[in-house]
Structure formats: structure tokens, C-alpha cells
Write a protein that holds these residues in place. Sequence first.
Motif, PDB file in Angstrom:
ATOM      1  N   MET A 411       0.947  -1.561  -0.148  1.00 20.30           N
ATOM      2  CA  MET A 411      -0.298  -0.063   0.389  1.00 20.30           C
ATOM      3  C   MET A 411       1.427   1.490  -0.145  1.00 20.30           C
ATOM      4  O   MET A 411       0.192   2.389  -0.929  1.00 20.30           O
ATOM      5  N   VAL A 412       2.200   1.441   0.839  1.00 17.23           N
ATOM      6  CA  VAL A 412       2.858   2.590   0.973  1.00 17.23           C
ATOM      7  C   VAL A 412       3.917   2.620  -0.562  1.00 17.23           C
ATOM      8  O   VAL A 412       3.427   3.826  -1.016  1.00 17.23           O
ATOM      9  N   LEU A 413       4.030   1.234  -1.121  1.00 17.03           N
ATOM     10  CA  LEU A 413       4.219   1.885  -2.511  1.00 17.03           C
ATOM     11  C   LEU A 413       2.988   2.223  -3.360  1.00 17.03           C
ATOM     12  O   LEU A 413       3.868   3.165  -4.621  1.00 17.03           O
ATOM     13  N   ALA A 414       2.285   2.096  -4.188  1.00 15.40           N
ATOM     14  CA  ALA A 414       0.745   2.116  -4.370  1.00 15.40           C
ATOM     15  C   ALA A 414       0.605   3.816  -4.487  1.00 15.40           C
ATOM     16  O   ALA A 414       0.899   5.083  -5.639  1.00 15.40           O
ATOM     17  N   ILE A 415       1.246   4.112  -2.968  1.00 16.47           N
ATOM     18  CA  ILE A 415       0.755   5.434  -3.081  1.00 16.47           C
ATOM     19  C   ILE A 415       1.841   6.394  -2.947  1.00 16.47           C
ATOM     20  O   ILE A 415       1.736   7.797  -4.148  1.00 16.47           O
ATOM     21  N   GLY A 416       2.768   6.203  -2.555  1.00 10.82           N
ATOM     22  CA  GLY A 416       4.277   6.812  -3.616  1.00 10.82           C
ATOM     23  C   GLY A 416       4.093   7.035  -4.752  1.00 10.82           C
ATOM     24  O   GLY A 416       4.403   7.825  -5.526  1.00 10.82           O
ATOM     25  N   ALA A 417       3.723   5.411  -5.563  1.00  8.67           N
ATOM     26  CA  ALA A 417       3.792   5.805  -7.248  1.00  8.67           C
ATOM     27  C   ALA A 417       2.718   6.547  -7.361  1.00  8.67           C
ATOM     28  O   ALA A 417       2.849   7.439  -8.643  1.00  8.67           O
ATOM     29  N   GLY A 418       1.656   6.164  -6.968  1.00  3.63           N
ATOM     30  CA  GLY A 418      -0.022   7.407  -7.971  1.00  3.63           C
ATOM     31  C   GLY A 418       0.678   8.632  -7.256  1.00  3.63           C
ATOM     32  O   GLY A 418       0.398   9.761  -7.723  1.00  3.63           O
ATOM     33  N   SER A 419       1.271   9.536  -6.186  1.00  3.06           N
ATOM     34  CA  SER A 419       1.895  10.500  -5.985  1.00  3.06           C
ATOM     35  C   SER A 419       2.371  11.368  -6.762  1.00  3.06           C
ATOM     36  O   SER A 419       2.958  12.582  -6.664  1.00  3.06           O
ATOM     37  N   ILE A 420       3.123  10.753  -7.476  1.00  4.89           N
ATOM     38  CA  ILE A 420       4.558  11.556  -8.223  1.00  4.89           C
ATOM     39  C   ILE A 420       3.567  11.572 -10.160  1.00  4.89           C
ATOM     40  O   ILE A 420       4.127  11.905 -10.587  1.00  4.89           O
ATOM     41  N   ALA A 421       2.972  10.710 -10.134  1.00  7.79           N
ATOM     42  CA  ALA A 421       2.217  11.458 -11.500  1.00  7.79           C
ATOM     43  C   ALA A 421       1.250  12.290 -11.767  1.00  7.79           C
ATOM     44  O   ALA A 421       1.233  13.132 -11.357  1.00  7.79           O
ATOM     45  N   ALA A 422       1.944  12.659 -13.299  1.00  8.38           N
ATOM     46  CA  ALA A 422       1.018  13.585 -13.704  1.00  8.38           C
ATOM     47  C   ALA A 422       1.816  14.921 -13.015  1.00  8.38           C
ATOM     48  O   ALA A 422       0.723  16.012 -13.276  1.00  8.38           O
ATOM     49  N   SER A 423       2.988  14.958 -12.919  1.00  8.35           N
ATOM     50  CA  SER A 423       3.659  16.414 -12.446  1.00  8.35           C
ATOM     51  C   SER A 423       3.020  17.598 -13.364  1.00  8.35           C
ATOM     52  O   SER A 423       3.351  17.178 -14.976  1.00  8.35           O
ATOM     53  N   HIS A 424       2.971  18.614 -13.241  1.00  9.69           N
ATOM     54  CA  HIS A 424       2.114  20.157 -13.751  1.00  9.69           C
ATOM     55  C   HIS A 424       2.888  21.018 -13.142  1.00  9.69           C
ATOM     56  O   HIS A 424       3.382  20.961 -12.274  1.00  9.69           O
ATOM     57  N   VAL A 425       1.978  22.373 -13.894  1.00 11.93           N
ATOM     58  CA  VAL A 425       2.826  23.604 -13.583  1.00 11.93           C
ATOM     59  C   VAL A 425       2.103  23.895 -11.537  1.00 11.93           C
ATOM     60  O   VAL A 425       2.603  25.038 -11.598  1.00 11.93           O
ATOM     61  N   ASN A 426       1.787  22.520 -11.377  1.00  9.88           N
ATOM     62  CA  ASN A 426       1.749  22.732  -9.883  1.00  9.88           C
ATOM     63  C   ASN A 426       2.941  22.870  -9.137  1.00  9.88           C
ATOM     64  O   ASN A 426       2.637  22.741  -7.651  1.00  9.88           O
ATOM     65  N   GLY A 427       3.610  21.963  -9.514  1.00 14.11           N
ATOM     66  CA  GLY A 427       4.154  21.199  -8.940  1.00 14.11           C
ATOM     67  C   GLY A 427       5.469  21.586  -9.296  1.00 14.11           C
ATOM     68  O   GLY A 427       6.334  22.100  -9.531  1.00 14.11           O
ATOM     69  N   ALA A 428       6.655  21.591  -7.716  1.00 17.40           N
ATOM     70  CA  ALA A 428       8.377  22.509  -8.328  1.00 17.40           C
ATOM     71  C   ALA A 428       9.124  21.878  -8.166  1.00 17.40           C
ATOM     72  O   ALA A 428       9.700  22.421  -9.776  1.00 17.40           O
ATOM     73  N   GLY A 429       8.911  20.138  -8.921  1.00 15.45           N
ATOM     74  CA  GLY A 429       9.490  19.722 -10.266  1.00 15.45           C
ATOM     75  C   GLY A 429       9.567  20.154 -11.054  1.00 15.45           C
ATOM     76  O   GLY A 429      10.858  19.646 -12.480  1.00 15.45           O
TER      77      GLY A 429
END
Length: 471
Positions: A411-429
Motif C-alpha cells: 500500500m505504501v508503494l501504491a500511494i508512493g507511485a500515485g503521488s508521482i503521477a502527472a506532475s504539471h504546473v502546480n509542482g516544483a519539479g
Amino acid sequence: MLDLLVLFGGVLILLLMIIKFKINTFVSLIVVSVLIGLGLGMPLGQIPVSIQNGIGSSLGELAIVFGFGAMLGRLIADAGGAYRIARTLIDYFGKKRIQWAIMVASFIIGVALFFEVGMVLLIPIVFAVALEASVPLIYLGIPMTAGLSVTHGFLPPHPAPTAIAGVLGANPGTVLLYGIVAAVPTVIIAGPVFTKIAKKWVPEAFVVKSKLSAFGEIKKWKLEETPGFGISILTALMPVILMAISTIYSIVTNDGKPYTAITSSSIKAGKVVTITKYPEHLIENIMMFIGNPVSAMILSLLFALFTMGWLQRKDHSEIANSIADSIKSISMLLLVIGGGAALKQVLIDGGISSQIASMFKDSSLSPLLLAWIIAVILRISLGSATVAALTAAGLVQPMLATASPNTAALMVLAIGAGSIAASHVNGAGFWMFKEYFDLDVKQTLKTWTVLETIIAVVGLGMVMLMNIWIH
């Protein structure tokens, strides 16, 4: 649902301001933050406070990490250390395998470093390698950022997976073991494999550049004029080494939990009294000090001033010029990251996360898939991977009341994977990638945003596969 429409409308306005009307990115982010705050019905007085808090919380640490990281990278480059590292890597691995070498190095370095720190440290070296090998910077940049992103989302001791493990009661060691199994195929697909697709899809991004606006022009060197490979790589990796020492010590002595100050509050004579307790032993205080990115960067810069400055017989004015040039090159980048953080804070304070929580209250989906979907929506909405991950963990925690320790780790890995998705204009990365690789917004969406989404999807696939065999 109305709040989500406000969010999507705000993002659309932001893209129009930057792409169509060519308005400065930082200005656009702040203006859209105000508009979204108004659309979400926030009190007028709260909007500037949220913007201020967002910028302050983001740049408080990043200002030193980015500033000192840029100085460190510039000192290494101006002394010829980056060229020496680049030349050695190319000679050892060959031009055909250099992409894989960068990916593996980024993955290893990323285990010990925050994403932002790893990006700041690796960019000047990867730029030097790209110049020497006569390949586009983004050809090496995609595998590099894939390595850093995967470790950031999947592997303890990074903040998000470590914190999620704590919330869900998962063993960090188990999460790390399963995380490595999931991370290896993920980073290969998102790195070298995706680079081949991106080269055909966004060919205008794959051009060889001799100068970057966020770093400057690299001087041409003769190998005999440069510092040795050993001292160059030691200087470049000093923050990694310091944080790795702290991490290893905490694994051996403190069950993998980093040493931190403990703050408690109590009421005495009608006043709130806050007491902060630090570890009792000197060695634990030292490990807490060197394991913090800020102090690790300070110590590393002092080391670089000696090894890449005075030891190379550079005079004080040359060293001062290198430091001044490095700060000029990242000033706008810092403002843009602050603007993205302001937008993120407005979204959080405006209640977007609670709206998303209510949407999935009575869902019958697989807990792993549900956790991933919630994390993805939060990531797209809020911009911060760490905030998305922790919020998702809190929402799915009740589902794990009767689950096995292995399920909790997955579950930790599933959440970690989802939290990376589709970084766009509101993310620092997103803005880091855009500025460092000299891309426009459209090119960044086609490369960085797709790269992060591939990591999220492949990561989920690996978690679902492991769930078949692990119970």
C-alpha cells in the motif's frame, strides 16, 4: 465538484498566460493563485497569507539547498572537476552506454538525497557529460530524473515513503525491499525506453546546447589542467556521503528512523510553553546535523571551496566570481518554485483535498488501486507529491485494520507511485525540469509530465503483480 472545476479553470488560465501571452511564469503563478483562492471562496484576507506561507515553507529550506548546491556545482565546473568526471565516465562506459551509466548513478545517488538536491548536484555533471559526448542534455536528463523520481516515491529513507510507512504501520525495511523490486523495471521503462519515444515525439527538445540559462556556459578544458577524478567525485558526492552516513547510522541504531528534535507544548500560568528536546548523545546530534540537507550542503560547500578553490590555486576573486555567477543563474528558478508552492498552499487551504476524500468515501475498488487513484488525483490537484501521499495514506488507513504487514508495505508503494503521477504546473519539479533543461511549457508537459506518469503507472503495475504472490 465545483471546486475541482475552479482548479481546472485556474490551470487553463495559467497555461494561457504563460504559453499564449508570454507573461512571466512567477507572476502568472501568483495571479492564478489569487484567482483560484477567490473561486474556492476563501476569505480575502486568507489568500495572501496562504501565498506567503506556501512560498515561505517551500523556499525556507530550498533557498539554502539550491543556493549552496548551485555554488557547489559551479565551483566543480569552473575548476574543471565536472569535465574530469564526464571524461572518465565516457572513457569507462563508452558513449553508447553512457545513458545507462547516468541512470544507475542517479538511482544510487537518489537513495540518499532528496529529489531537489539530487537534481541540483547532478545537472552540472550531466551537462558536462552531454557536451563531451555531443548528445542533447535531455537525452541524459530523462534517465537521470527517472532515477531520482523513482527513489523519491518508492524508497525509504525518503520523507514520503518513510512517513506513509509510519501512518500505515508498515515496516520500512520491507517497504525498501519491495520498493527496489518495483523500482528497477520502472526506472528502466521511464528512463532509456521512454527517451527513445520522446526523441520522436518531441524532437525539438533534443538539441545539443553549449549553454544553459540556469547554469551558464561550460569552459573548454584540457584533461591535464583539471583536478583528479577522485577528488572531483568526492567533492560532488559529499552531500550524498554525509546524508548516507546519517541514514546508515539510524538504520543500525534507531530502526531506520532519522534522529529528530521532539517538540511538545504545555500550558503554564495561562501561557502556551513550547519545549524542544534534542537527542541526548553527542553522536546522535552529529548524525542529525549531517543528515539534514541544509547542513550537509553547508559542509559540502566549505569542502568544495578548499578542494575546487584554494587547492587548485584559485585566487579569492575567481572563487567569488564563481559563487556570484551561480546565484544569478538560479534566482528566477527559485522564484518560480516559490510561485508553484504558493499555488499548492492555496489549493490545500481552499479544501481541495477534503473534496477528493468525500468522492471515494464508499468505493468498492481494490484497496491498492483505490489508494493509487486517490494519490493521483491529489497529486494533480495539489502539486506536492509528499502532501498527496500523506493525505492519501490518512484516507486509506482504515482499510488496513485487518491487512497483513506485506499488504501494508505494498500500500505504501501504491500511494508512493500515485503521488508521482502527472506532475504539471502546480509542482516544483515541473518548473525545475523546465528551467534546467531550457524547455518551454509545452515541451515540459510532453517530457516531464509524461515521464512522471509512466513511473506512476508502471509502479502500480509492479505493485499489483507483487500482490498476486505476496500475502
